[in-house]
Write a protein that holds these residues in place. Structure first.
Motif, mmCIF file in Angstrom:
data_model
loop_
_atom_site.group_PDB
_atom_site.id
_atom_site.type_symbol
_atom_site.label_atom_id
_atom_site.label_comp_id
_atom_site.label_asym_id
_atom_site.label_seq_id
_atom_site.Cartn_x
_atom_site.Cartn_y
_atom_site.Cartn_z
ATOM 1 N N ALA A 1 0.813 -1.215 0.000
ATOM 2 C CA ALA A 1 0.000 0.000 0.000
ATOM 3 C C ALA A 1 0.849 1.269 0.000
ATOM 4 C CB ALA A 1 -0.939 0.001 1.204
ATOM 5 N N GLY A 2 2.115 1.152 0.367
ATOM 6 C CA GLY A 2 2.971 2.339 0.423
ATOM 7 C C GLY A 2 2.510 3.349 1.464
ATOM 8 N N ALA A 3 1.904 2.862 2.530
ATOM 9 C CA ALA A 3 1.312 3.728 3.542
ATOM 10 C C ALA A 3 2.307 4.303 4.540
ATOM 11 C CB ALA A 3 0.229 2.958 4.299
ATOM 12 N N CYS A 4 3.547 3.818 4.516
ATOM 13 C CA CYS A 4 4.484 4.264 5.547
ATOM 14 C C CYS A 4 5.908 4.344 5.015
ATOM 15 C CB CYS A 4 4.421 3.329 6.745
ATOM 16 S SG CYS A 4 4.941 1.648 6.349
ATOM 17 N N ASP A 5 6.720 5.066 5.773
ATOM 18 C CA ASP A 5 8.152 5.179 5.491
ATOM 19 C C ASP A 5 8.963 4.238 6.378
ATOM 20 O OD1 ASP A 5 7.759 7.468 3.720
ATOM 21 O OD2 ASP A 5 7.363 8.606 5.557
ATOM 22 N N ALA A 6 8.391 3.868 7.521
ATOM 23 C CA ALA A 6 9.086 3.026 8.495
ATOM 24 C C ALA A 6 8.060 2.228 9.286
ATOM 25 C CB ALA A 6 9.911 3.891 9.450
ATOM 26 N N VAL A 7 8.502 1.067 9.786
ATOM 27 C CA VAL A 7 7.623 0.231 10.599
ATOM 28 C C VAL A 7 8.279 -0.063 11.944
ATOM 29 C CG1 VAL A 7 6.491 -0.872 8.636
ATOM 30 C CG2 VAL A 7 8.491 -1.935 9.642
ATOM 31 N N ILE A 8 7.439 -0.194 12.940
ATOM 32 C CA ILE A 8 7.864 -0.710 14.234
ATOM 33 C C ILE A 8 7.381 -2.153 14.286
ATOM 34 C CG2 ILE A 8 7.511 -0.627 16.732
ATOM 35 C CD1 ILE A 8 7.158 2.401 16.451
ATOM 36 N N LEU A 9 8.292 -3.075 14.521
ATOM 37 C CA LEU A 9 7.941 -4.482 14.610
ATOM 38 C C LEU A 9 7.734 -4.863 16.070
ATOM 39 C CD1 LEU A 9 10.447 -5.962 12.020
ATOM 40 C CD2 LEU A 9 8.017 -5.419 11.683
ATOM 41 N N ALA A 10 6.490 -4.963 16.461
ATOM 42 C CA ALA A 10 6.129 -5.374 17.820
ATOM 43 C C ALA A 10 5.600 -6.805 17.742
ATOM 44 C CB ALA A 10 5.089 -4.425 18.396
ATOM 45 N N THR A 11 6.372 -7.631 17.077
ATOM 46 C CA THR A 11 6.036 -9.029 16.827
ATOM 47 C C THR A 11 7.041 -9.904 17.563
ATOM 48 O OG1 THR A 11 7.385 -8.952 14.825
ATOM 49 C CG2 THR A 11 5.024 -8.536 14.567
ATOM 50 N N PRO A 12 6.797 -11.209 17.646
ATOM 51 C CA PRO A 12 7.775 -12.085 18.295
ATOM 52 C C PRO A 12 9.151 -11.983 17.625
ATOM 53 C CG PRO A 12 5.695 -13.234 18.034
ATOM 54 C CD PRO A 12 5.571 -11.944 17.271
ATOM 55 N N ASP A 13 10.192 -12.021 18.437
ATOM 56 C CA ASP A 13 11.557 -11.849 17.946
ATOM 57 C C ASP A 13 11.905 -12.770 16.785
ATOM 58 O OD1 ASP A 13 11.851 -9.971 19.945
ATOM 59 O OD2 ASP A 13 13.041 -11.267 21.249
ATOM 60 N N GLY A 14 11.424 -13.994 16.814
ATOM 61 C CA GLY A 14 11.750 -14.954 15.777
ATOM 62 C C GLY A 14 11.225 -14.576 14.394
ATOM 63 N N LEU A 15 10.297 -13.640 14.331
ATOM 64 C CA LEU A 15 9.743 -13.193 13.050
ATOM 65 C C LEU A 15 10.488 -11.992 12.471
ATOM 66 C CD1 LEU A 15 5.926 -13.360 13.890
ATOM 67 C CD2 LEU A 15 7.318 -15.073 12.710
#
Length: 91
Positions: free
Chosen positions: A67-81
């Motif tokens: 979607a091109g909705a962002c410039d950066a992401v915060i990954l608040a997912t399990p470390d293994g992912l």
């Protein structure tokens, strides 16, 4: 302005969402999207935290990135992912 997205809606995601909303309210960034695998849980997450309608919802990282909705992401997912998610986000 930096457009941010949050990936992950568990406990860590809740902390990050609050911070993103606060920073967006102060004009430091634009909180543009949130991503969680389960649509029902994503709806509950948004309601509990008062995530504004202007923040788009996605149920997959690939859809969010496409979607091109962002410039950066915060990954608040399990470390293994994280590795695979970072590779998709930067690839």
């Amino acid at each position: 302005m930096l457009r941010m997205a949050l990936v992950g809606i568990g406990d860590a995601g809740k902390h990050h969402a609050r911070a993103l909303q606060h920073l967006a309210a102060e004009g430091h960034l634009a909180f543009r999207a949130v991503c969680g695998r389960d649509a029902a849980k994503l709806t509950t997450f948004r309601a509990e935290l008062g995530v504004p309608a202007s923040v788009a919802s996605f149920t997959s990282l690939d859809a969010l990135l496409a979607a091109g909705a962002c410039d950066a992401v915060i990954l608040a997912t399990p470390d293994g992912l994280h590795r695979a998610q970072v590779e998709r986000a930067t690839g």
